[in-house]
Design a protein around this motif. Structure first.
Motif, PDB file in Angstrom:
ATOM      1  N   ASP A   1     -24.362 -25.324 -19.771  1.00  0.00           N
ATOM      2  CA  ASP A   1     -23.847 -25.248 -18.412  1.00  0.00           C
ATOM      3  C   ASP A   1     -22.806 -24.145 -18.276  1.00  0.00           C
ATOM      4  O   ASP A   1     -22.768 -23.427 -17.261  1.00  0.00           O
ATOM      5  N   VAL A   2     -21.982 -23.962 -19.299  1.00  0.00           N
ATOM      6  CA  VAL A   2     -20.964 -22.918 -19.269  1.00  0.00           C
ATOM      7  C   VAL A   2     -21.609 -21.537 -19.400  1.00  0.00           C
ATOM      8  O   VAL A   2     -21.261 -20.597 -18.668  1.00  0.00           O
ATOM      9  N   LEU A   3     -22.554 -21.412 -20.317  1.00  0.00           N
ATOM     10  CA  LEU A   3     -23.232 -20.123 -20.508  1.00  0.00           C
ATOM     11  C   LEU A   3     -23.989 -19.714 -19.249  1.00  0.00           C
ATOM     12  O   LEU A   3     -23.929 -18.554 -18.818  1.00  0.00           O
ATOM     13  N   ALA A   4     -24.709 -20.670 -18.660  1.00  0.00           N
ATOM     14  CA  ALA A   4     -25.510 -20.370 -17.464  1.00  0.00           C
ATOM     15  C   ALA A   4     -24.638 -20.064 -16.262  1.00  0.00           C
ATOM     16  O   ALA A   4     -25.068 -19.351 -15.344  1.00  0.00           O
ATOM     17  N   ALA A   5     -23.408 -20.580 -16.252  1.00  0.00           N
ATOM     18  CA  ALA A   5     -22.501 -20.295 -15.137  1.00  0.00           C
ATOM     19  C   ALA A   5     -22.112 -18.822 -15.106  1.00  0.00           C
ATOM     20  O   ALA A   5     -21.927 -18.238 -14.041  1.00  0.00           O
ATOM     21  N   VAL A   6     -21.977 -18.197 -16.299  1.00  0.00           N
ATOM     22  CA  VAL A   6     -21.631 -16.775 -16.332  1.00  0.00           C
ATOM     23  C   VAL A   6     -22.871 -15.887 -16.319  1.00  0.00           C
ATOM     24  O   VAL A   6     -22.790 -14.706 -15.974  1.00  0.00           O
ATOM     25  N   ASN A   7     -24.028 -16.451 -16.716  1.00  0.00           N
ATOM     26  CA  ASN A   7     -25.280 -15.683 -16.714  1.00  0.00           C
ATOM     27  C   ASN A   7     -26.449 -16.646 -16.521  1.00  0.00           C
ATOM     28  O   ASN A   7     -26.968 -17.204 -17.502  1.00  0.00           O
ATOM     29  N   PRO A   8     -26.881 -16.852 -15.278  1.00  0.00           N
ATOM     30  CA  PRO A   8     -27.977 -17.798 -15.018  1.00  0.00           C
ATOM     31  C   PRO A   8     -29.285 -17.427 -15.696  1.00  0.00           C
ATOM     32  O   PRO A   8     -30.182 -18.264 -15.823  1.00  0.00           O
ATOM     33  N   ARG A   9     -29.413 -16.179 -16.157  1.00  0.00           N
ATOM     34  CA  ARG A   9     -30.653 -15.736 -16.795  1.00  0.00           C
ATOM     35  C   ARG A   9     -30.645 -15.949 -18.306  1.00  0.00           C
ATOM     36  O   ARG A   9     -31.626 -15.658 -18.979  1.00  0.00           O
TER      37      ARG A   9
END
Length: 397
Positions: free
Chosen positions: A108-116
């Protein structure tokens, strides 16, 4: 150009399975940035046989990767990683489930800065289920999955193949999952989680064992040098004492073998006329072939079989493999110049071969942790010399 030249991967974690997936990506052109803790480098740096106090597993296994150091347990390390995630396509990790979440680096944290972003996770038992929290090694995965049970001889403790097979299988499945997730991202614009378990990678190659048990109750047992009810497909000792693998279980191939043995009538014998009947009379057939094979030297046996269209080959050690003309001609062995010793270290090249975007070995595994800190942190994140020196002094990188 490699097939994955436009892909950047952050490889976290240690040992074999996850880093092997990273190597496959790097072989095909991906920019793989290997992240190691400043105080705990990857143990693979010290694996393998030693020569002059130096091991060479890492030289080949970490090829084509850029190595940086970063302490993900610190706030500053976490922030630096997230800045790298913004510019990356894949995060590949091989920690015990929950580790990234404890560090504040869950999907969730990673996808928040890069949804791809694609998060590829490799663990012993997978990210969910009652055993997810257990540590897992390849040896246990091979045992728990049922793979180890099928190895060896009936009535004996099943031996281990002299490799971490479960790690390699998991690495290949993780690689496959990453490619599938990247392909799906072209349609959806979103990343996803690739969840690979060592146990499931071993289970996935067990062929018909599960449906056979489900429908007939049959529990496949170890078959020694052959497969149960697949005949003939076995090792036979030649006149000079060397073993030769002869596989002629297909009806047409068996007919060729019978002709070669001077026993064409065997191909129409009710005991051996088709796959099922040969499986039912496997011992009898093995005895007939063994008697014939024992009258011919190994090389002559191999040559005769292959000339007749019967599948056969010797059992090579690595000393014979590295001079095998078929492998040499196809460029299967590549020299890696070890940075620490300056020696050329032979390793297996890139598999499979691609005709237009072939992978290649561009450099050997970097000899020291963090050798690419300047390249990565200054090039990708724009840090200046003073900022990087401060991070080093603080033990963050």
């Amino acid at each position: 150009m490699g097939a994955l030249d436009d892909v950047r991967v952050l490889e976290l974690g240690t040992l074999i399975a996850g880093p092997y997936a990273g190597r496959l990506l790097a072989d095909n052109g991906a920019d793989v940035i290997k992240v190691e803790a400043p105080d705990r480098p990857d143990p693979l740096r010290e694996w393998g046989q030693a020569s002059g106090g130096h091991q060479f597993f890492w030289t080949v296994h970490a090829r084509n990767k850029r190595c940086v150091t970063l302490d993900l347990r610190t706030d500053r390390g976490r922030d630096l990683l997230l800045r790298l995630v913004e510019q990356s396509d894949v995060v590949l990790e091989s920690f015990r489930p929950g580790t990234l979440e404890r560090w504040g680096l869950g999907y969730d944290v990673l996808a928040a800065v890069n949804p791809r972003i694609v998060l590829a996770r490799v663990s012993g038992y997978g990210q969910t289920g009652p055993l997810a929290d257990r540590a897992g090694y390849a040896s246990v995965a091979e045992a728990v999955s049922g793979l180890r049970h099928l190895n060896g001889y009936p009535g004996q403790l099943p031996p281990r193949i002299a490799l971490s097979l479960g790690d390699s299988l998991a690495g290949m499945f993780a690689y496959q999952g990453i490619l599938a997730a990247l392909h799906a991202r072209h349609r959806t614009g979103r990343g996803q989680v690739v969840d690979t378990a060592l146990t499931e990678a071993c289970l996935a190659i067990l062929e018909s064992t599960v449906p056979d048990y489900d429908q007939t109750g049959h529990v496949r047992q170890p078959g020694g040098t052959r497969l149960d009810r697949v005949s003939p497909s076995n090792l036979y000792r030649a006149k000079d004492g060397l073993p030769v693998l002869i596989a002629a279980n297909q009806d047409t191939v068996f007919a060729r073998l019978a002709e070669l043995m001077g026993r064409p009538e065997l191909a129409v014998d009710p005991r051996f006329v088709n796959h099922t009947s040969r499986g039912e009379h496997q011992d009898e057939l093995d005895d007939l072939i063994a008697e014939w094979a024992g009258t011919i030297t190994a090389q002559e046996l191999i040559d005769r079989c292959n000339a007749a269209g019967v599948v056969a080959g010797g059992v090579n050690t690595v000393a014979e493999v590295v001079v095998e003309p078929q492998f040499v001609e196809r460029g299967l062995f590549v020299d890696h110049v070890d940075q620490q010793t300056g020696h050329a270290v032979k390793g297996v090249g890139v598999v499979p071969h691609l005709s237009d975007t072939a992978g290649e070995v561009r450099w050997a595994g970097p000899s020291e942790p963090g050798v690419h800190n300047d390249d990565v942190y200054r090039e990708l994140l724009g840090l200046d010399r003073a900022e990087l020196d401060d991070l080093v002094a603080a033990g963050v990188v």
